[in-house]
Design an enzyme around this catalytic site. Structure first.
Site, PDB file in Angstrom:
ATOM      1  N   ASP A 261      14.469   2.776   2.736  1.00  0.00           N
ATOM      2  CA  ASP A 261      13.043   2.787   3.035  1.00  0.00           C
ATOM      3  C   ASP A 261      12.396   3.709   1.998  1.00  0.00           C
ATOM      4  O   ASP A 261      13.083   4.476   1.308  1.00  0.00           O
ATOM      5  CB  ASP A 261      12.771   3.268   4.469  1.00  0.00           C
ATOM      6  CG  ASP A 261      11.373   2.831   4.937  1.00  0.00           C
ATOM      7  OD1 ASP A 261      10.541   2.466   4.082  1.00  0.00           O
ATOM      8  OD2 ASP A 261      11.105   2.868   6.162  1.00  0.00           O
ATOM      9  N   TRP A 262      11.098   3.618   1.903  1.00  0.00           N
ATOM     10  CA  TRP A 262      10.397   4.323   0.817  1.00  0.00           C
ATOM     11  C   TRP A 262      10.527   5.849   0.991  1.00  0.00           C
ATOM     12  O   TRP A 262      10.086   6.395   2.000  1.00  0.00           O
ATOM     13  CB  TRP A 262       8.939   3.868   0.785  1.00  0.00           C
ATOM     14  CG  TRP A 262       8.732   2.711  -0.161  1.00  0.00           C
ATOM     15  CD1 TRP A 262       7.808   2.652  -1.157  1.00  0.00           C
ATOM     16  CD2 TRP A 262       9.465   1.482  -0.244  1.00  0.00           C
ATOM     17  NE1 TRP A 262       7.939   1.460  -1.857  1.00  0.00           N
ATOM     18  CE2 TRP A 262       8.949   0.735  -1.319  1.00  0.00           C
ATOM     19  CE3 TRP A 262      10.548   0.941   0.451  1.00  0.00           C
ATOM     20  CZ2 TRP A 262       9.437  -0.518  -1.685  1.00  0.00           C
ATOM     21  CZ3 TRP A 262      11.047  -0.309   0.082  1.00  0.00           C
ATOM     22  CH2 TRP A 262      10.490  -1.015  -0.968  1.00  0.00           C
TER      23      TRP A 262
END
Ligand code: BGC
Length: 722
Positions: A261-262
């Protein structure tokens, strides 16, 4: 004698075998091709492919014809083009997209066909925008009703989640675009999501939090998985050997790419060795990311092997050969009439009729000459807002517009705002203070209007600011002083329809007690207003069913009642184990406000004759179930036939019952449909944490054909032999 049936079955098997054989050959040829490419690559080139080179892409190898890998959010549709290195709009004029119904709306259709339609639209629009991976669908289990992303996710039930996830993935990937299923795993709260350690026992992981991911990988063939922000049992999901290597890649045979995920990557060596393939969204100079120079150094120092690097590159190339560099790659299209139709179909099947005691619905267009449409949500759009991914919608039909278009010819439609939605996701609590207060002036205007009309349609609920990524709600209370508005308008006009637009459970105790007509809609996409108005008019017979339980009180819900939310010292102990959602309420005999699977129709369905093909089965068998469902009313309608299973006298603790199959069927008035479903006996297994395997307990099981988790219509039992 050889029967025709035999010949057909044999031919079908032969074709299947030939198909599998051809596929295997293709896959072997692809493997050789990919290995050939890897041999030509330098270590630097390989490592460049393993981390972002901009916000939503990673590097290719130009000299070998390997393109950049591009991705975009989901799940509500393909997000507008943003600048390469920051989140600001790129100000394109060609990226206005279809806004698709949110995750819990898709789940409320209880219809995998709708999930597939959703996927096809996403895939086609992604191609039009040259995106190779769509960061969708998202289907973390709704463990805690306050979770800010409940609206993005599907449901509280692993089986329902799985059936929808499989089809969303298939739909997206039918367009040669990779689905990136997210967030693996146990990302069940937004509060402290970047730091919380979810303590989850293996049985709960296997039975509740993993099954939809497993189904999307094994049956949907998802090409990408996004690791979640949180930790599970002490290890970040992006570097969790058990999660990524042991379960996902080895046990489930996942061939695709694990993407972080970012800014969800925390270390170089641990992440590289424990299963992460691509690091995305980190901050700082790109060559300093964990999977950039530090990874190169780690390989040189012998902390990460070249074999592991090659495996990551192999996975990325495998994904590319199925997407961006696949043969016959579709061109794609954006916001087409077919996409509009898909958005409408999904929205119209998602709307849930919660109460219709006075049969006010469907609204009678012959007698109703004036309608007061009241509430900020009647004119609000939901494609954007809050923190997190939205869609620059080509258009979005509001409730007021939909009602005008469906009723405007026969009735005078007027509007009053009713409440002020004073809440912004990025505000501080102090800046948002007072958001829960009613606006007496707006209420008075609404009341004055409602007094003059035949009917009032009161559009309340939340919005994309109030339900948002990065935040959890603080309570289940309806925001913006809406209850005061409801009470005042309902007193002024007894013909008031309450329409609630939101993506998660709310406290509807008072409304349920005092109002006779309640409709639940969602952040329902570009066609939301049309779908809603068609339900109000009866052009669509509502067939949505709740994908999660509405508790009477937050304290009834498992995580709240066991005081494990949001956790202590950044640790959320999932003490409820497998008892999530209705499994908890049913087992603990806690009456919910509205149960899982609940929803009314403009007709009534009667069940009879539940039976199975045999009385006794063994592991590996398939149980075939048939039940007759009769439409006992005057209008055609769709029923969601739900099949729950209960183990009698289980030797282990189990939920009171579990959903194991469901089918949505359209039945004409006075007609009976014979609904057939099947359950593999192995799906009745529980996960034994001592033996580390699935066990099908022998003995008696009850099969319950139901219209909701609390409305069991027919019961039969079977035996599983040793
Ligand atoms: C979200 C992901 C999303 C990513 C990129 C993260 O904050 O958790 O779901 O795909 O941002 O926008």
């Amino acid at each position: 004698m050889i029967s025709i049936k035999h010949i057909i079955t044999s031919l079908a098997l032969l074709f299947l075998f030939k198909g599998v054989e051809a596929q295997n050959k293709n896959e072997t040829a692809l493997k050789d091709k990919i290995n050939g490419i890897i041999k030509k690559m330098t270590l630097e080139e390989k490592i460049n492919m393993l981390h972002g080179n901009a916000l939503f892409s990673s590097t290719g190898v130009q000299r070998l014809g390997i393109p950049e890998l591009t991705c975009d959010d989901g799940p509500l549709g393909v997000r507008e083009e943003i600048k390469r290195f920051d989140w600001a709009s790129a100000n394109w004029t060609t990226d206005s997209a279809t806004f698709l119904p949110n995750g819990s709306a898709i789940a409320a259709t209880w219809n995998p066909v709708m999930a597939n339609k959703y996927g096809v639209v996403i895939g086609e629009e992604a191609n039009a925008r040259k995106k190779n991976i769509m960061l969708a669908p998202a289907f973390n289990i709704c463990r805690m009703p306050l979770c800010g992303r409940t609206y993005e996710y599907y449901s509280e039930d692993p089986y329902l989640n799985g059936q929808l996830a499989i089809q969303s993935v298939k739909g997206i990937q039918s367009q040669h675009v990779a689905a990136c299923i997210k967030h693996f795993a146990a990302n069940n709260q937004e509060l402290n999501r970047d730091s919380v350690n979810a303590l989850v026992d293996e049985r709960a992981l296997r039975e509740i939090y993993f099954p939809a991911f497993k189904a999307a990988v094994q049956q949907g063939n998802a090409y990408a998985v996004m690791s979640a922000y949180n930790k599970i049992n002490g290890y970040w999901c992006s570097e969790n050997d058990f999660l990524l290597n042991k379960v996902l890649k080895n046990e489930w045979g996942f061939k695709g790419v694990v993407m972080s995920d970012w800014a969800g990557t925390h270390h170089t060596v641990a992440a590289a060795n424990n299963g992460l393939d691509i690091e995305m969204g980190s901050s700082g100079p790109y060559d300093q990311w964990y999977f950039a120079n530090p990874l190169l150094e780690a390989v040189k120092a012998g902390q990460v092997s070249v074999k592991i690097i090659d495996d990551k590159v192999r996975r990325i190339l495998w994904l590319m050969y199925h997407t961006s560099i696949s043969t016959n790659h579709p061109k794609g299209s954006i916001a087409t009439p077919a996409h509009t139709k898909a958005a409408y179909d999904i929205a119209s099947e998602s709307i849930v009729l919660l109460k219709n005691d006075e049969h006010l619905l469907p609204l009678n267009t012959r007698s109703i000459k004036s309608i007061a449409v009241i509430g900020d949500n009647a004119t609000r759009t939901f494609a954007l807002g809050g923190y997190g991914a939205g869609v620059k919608a080509k258009y979005e039909v509001t409730a007021l517009e939909g009602i005008k278009s469906r009723f405007g010819k026969t009735a005078k439609i007027s509007f009053a705002r009713g409440y002020r939605a004073n809440y912004l996701a990025n505000n501080t609590d102090a800046q948002n203070s007072g958001y829960d207060q009613p606006d007496q002036k707006l209420i008075s205007e609404a009341v004055a209007l409602a007094k003059t009309t035949d009917v009032a349609v009161l559009c309340i609920g939340s919005n994309r600011e109030y339900e948002s990524e990065g935040h959890d709600r603080k309570s289940l209370t309806l925001p913006f002083g809406e209850q005061a508005l409801v009470n005042a308008v309902s007193a002024a006009n007894p013909n008031t329809v309450i329409v609630i637009m939101a993506g998660a459970p709310y406290d509807l105790n008072e409304i349920k007690k005092l109002n006779h007509t309640i409709v639940w809609s969602w952040f329902n996409g570009s066609e939301a207003g049309n779908a809603l108005a068609d339900v109000l008019k009866g052009a669509v017979n509502p067939s949505g069913r709740l994908p999660f339980t509405f508790p009477v009180s937050l304290n009834d819900s498992p995580a709240a009642s066991l005081n494990t939310y949001p956790g202590k010292d950044l640790t959320a102990d999932y003490k409820e184990g497998i008892l999530v959602g209705y499994r908890w309420y049913d087992t603990r005999k806690i009456d919910p406000l509205y149960c899982f699977g609940y929803g009314l129709s403009y007709t009534k369905f009667e069940y009879s004759g539940l039976g199975t093909d045999k009385n006794s089965y063994q592991s590996g068998d398939k149980i075939t179930i048939r039940v007759k469902v009769r439409n006992a009313g005057n209008v055609a309608g769709k029923e969601v036939v739900q099949l729950y299973v209960r183990k009698i006298n289980s030797a282990v603790s189990r939920a009171d019952k579990e959903l194991k199959a469901f089918k949505k069927v359209m039945i004409l008035p006075a007609k009976t449909s014979i609904v057939s479903m099947s359950i593999p006996v192995n799906d009745l297994a529980y996960f034994d944490t001592q033996l580390h395997k699935w066990i099908v307990e022998p003995g008696k099981y009850e099969l319950l054909a139901a219209s909701s988790s609390a409305d069991i219509r027919q019961v039969t039992s079977i035996n599983i032999s040793k």
